[in-house]
Motif scaffolding. Structure first.
Motif, PDB file in Angstrom:
ATOM      1  N   UNK A  78       0.827  -1.214   0.000  1.00 17.95           N
ATOM      2  CA  UNK A  78       0.000   0.000   0.000  1.00 17.95           C
ATOM      3  C   UNK A  78       0.858   1.259   0.000  1.00 17.95           C
ATOM      4  N   UNK A  79       1.979   1.217   0.728  1.00 16.93           N
ATOM      5  CA  UNK A  79       2.859   2.376   0.792  1.00 16.93           C
ATOM      6  C   UNK A  79       3.441   2.698  -0.580  1.00 16.93           C
ATOM      7  N   UNK A  80       3.696   1.680  -1.372  1.00 14.17           N
ATOM      8  CA  UNK A  80       4.201   1.868  -2.723  1.00 14.17           C
ATOM      9  C   UNK A  80       3.117   2.340  -3.691  1.00 14.17           C
ATOM     10  N   UNK A  81       1.886   2.445  -3.200  1.00 18.03           N
ATOM     11  CA  UNK A  81       0.796   2.890  -4.057  1.00 18.03           C
ATOM     12  C   UNK A  81       0.204   1.787  -4.913  1.00 18.03           C
ATOM     13  N   UNK A  82       0.519   0.533  -4.589  1.00 12.17           N
ATOM     14  CA  UNK A  82       0.045  -0.583  -5.396  1.00 12.17           C
ATOM     15  C   UNK A  82      -1.365  -1.032  -5.015  1.00 12.17           C
ATOM     16  N   UNK A  83      -2.007  -0.260  -4.141  1.00  8.07           N
ATOM     17  CA  UNK A  83      -3.385  -0.562  -3.766  1.00  8.07           C
ATOM     18  C   UNK A  83      -4.376   0.073  -4.738  1.00  8.07           C
ATOM     19  N   UNK A  84      -3.887   0.601  -5.847  1.00  7.57           N
ATOM     20  CA  UNK A  84      -4.745   1.184  -6.876  1.00  7.57           C
ATOM     21  C   UNK A  84      -4.166   0.827  -8.244  1.00  7.57           C
ATOM     22  N   UNK A  85      -4.983   0.812  -9.283  1.00 11.62           N
ATOM     23  CA  UNK A  85      -4.477   0.455 -10.617  1.00 11.62           C
ATOM     24  C   UNK A  85      -3.781   1.632 -11.292  1.00 11.62           C
ATOM     25  N   UNK A  86      -2.873   1.318 -12.210  1.00 16.06           N
ATOM     26  CA  UNK A  86      -2.195   2.332 -13.010  1.00 16.06           C
ATOM     27  C   UNK A  86      -2.289   1.949 -14.484  1.00 16.06           C
ATOM     28  N   UNK A 110      -1.179  -4.720 -10.857  1.00 11.98           N
ATOM     29  CA  UNK A 110      -2.188  -3.759 -11.264  1.00 11.98           C
ATOM     30  C   UNK A 110      -1.659  -2.609 -12.108  1.00 11.98           C
ATOM     31  N   UNK A 111      -0.524  -2.822 -12.769  1.00 16.14           N
ATOM     32  CA  UNK A 111       0.043  -1.814 -13.669  1.00 16.14           C
ATOM     33  C   UNK A 111      -0.166  -2.316 -15.095  1.00 16.14           C
ATOM     34  N   UNK A 112      -1.017  -1.637 -15.825  1.00 11.99           N
ATOM     35  CA  UNK A 112      -1.472  -2.138 -17.117  1.00 11.99           C
ATOM     36  C   UNK A 112      -0.914  -1.323 -18.277  1.00 11.99           C
ATOM     37  N   UNK A 113      -0.270  -2.003 -19.209  1.00 12.99           N
ATOM     38  CA  UNK A 113       0.193  -1.369 -20.436  1.00 12.99           C
ATOM     39  C   UNK A 113      -0.976  -1.355 -21.406  1.00 12.99           C
ATOM     40  N   UNK A 114      -1.519  -0.190 -21.680  1.00 16.25           N
ATOM     41  CA  UNK A 114      -2.719  -0.083 -22.498  1.00 16.25           C
ATOM     42  C   UNK A 114      -2.427   0.065 -23.988  1.00 16.25           C
ATOM     43  N   UNK A 115      -1.325   0.743 -24.327  1.00 13.80           N
ATOM     44  CA  UNK A 115      -1.036   0.988 -25.740  1.00 13.80           C
ATOM     45  C   UNK A 115       0.426   1.376 -25.909  1.00 13.80           C
ATOM     46  N   UNK A 116       0.881   1.285 -27.150  1.00 13.58           N
ATOM     47  CA  UNK A 116       2.206   1.742 -27.522  1.00 13.58           C
ATOM     48  C   UNK A 116       2.038   2.795 -28.615  1.00 13.58           C
TER      49      UNK A 116
END
Length: 211
Positions: A78-86, A110-116
């Motif tokens: 949670x401290x790293x901010x991984x409690x939310x999606x990116x 929860x870190x999503x690559x959406x496009x290039x």
């Protein structure tokens, strides 16, 4: 064990991913507790440094017991901010961009690559591992429509600054920079430089001085 609201120093923040990686491994291996001394042997830090780091955000171990692995992992998560999606985009659809888009570890947190994005007409319109490749002229529109948080720069050095400026104009506040230059950007834009050459040169130094 709960994280407190006290701001953690950047020197500790830089070590948090390493703590998280080791604790994730311990958790997957079934460890329920770990002492600062045991962690120090694994991580190459002193036990006192570990206690100081963890105490800085309220993660206090129990005398004679140590730290609860799952609980400490969750606090750092949670401290790293991984409690939310990116939501991320990669700028530059070359070999490095493709390699990063294929990295499964991002999705797991929860870190999503959406496009290039690229300007090469031979790459635009293609899909790589399910990630579509668009022309750079659509970057601003795509970022706003898809609420992108992070841009990962994988472009040639010669255009690194100009492309970064273009990314900033879209409103993106987080940039992971693989371009080997020091970017000059507004103070409210957060930059994480990943310089592969610097790391390799550090390794060659160590090798050359151990002969």
């Amino acid at each position: 064990m709960r994280k407190n609201s006290k701001k953690v120093s950047m020197s500790v923040v830089r070590r948090l991913p390493k703590y998280y990686r080791f604790l994730t491994d311990l958790n997957e291996r079934g460890f329920q507790k770990i002492s600062s001394m045991e962690l120090s042997k694994m991580m190459g830090l002193t036990a006192s440094q570990i206690r100081q780091d963890l105490n800085s955000f309220g993660a206090y171990g129990q005398q004679g017991y140590g730290y609860r692995v799952q609980e400490l992992k969750d606090v750092i998560h949670d401290l790293l901010g991984l409690d939310r999606p990116y939501r991320c985009v990669i700028i530059g659809a070359g070999n490095l961009g493709h390699a990063i888009s294929h990295y499964e570890g991002f999705k797991n947190e929860g870190i999503w690559i959406r496009a290039m994005f690229d300007i090469d007409s031979e790459k635009v319109g293609q899909t790589h591992d399910g990630v579509p490749i668009f022309h750079m002229e659509y970057l601003d529109e795509y970022v706003k429509e898809n609420m992108i948080n992070i841009a990962i720069l994988c472009v040639p050095r010669a255009i690194g600054q100009s492309v970064a400026n273009e990314v900033v104009r879209t409103g993106i506040k987080g940039i992971m920079n693989f371009v080997p230059i020091d970017l000059t950007l507004p103070d409210d834009v957060m930059i994480e430089d990943v310089n592969i050459s610097d790391s390799l040169y550090t390794l060659t130094y160590m090798l050359s001085h151990t002969q």
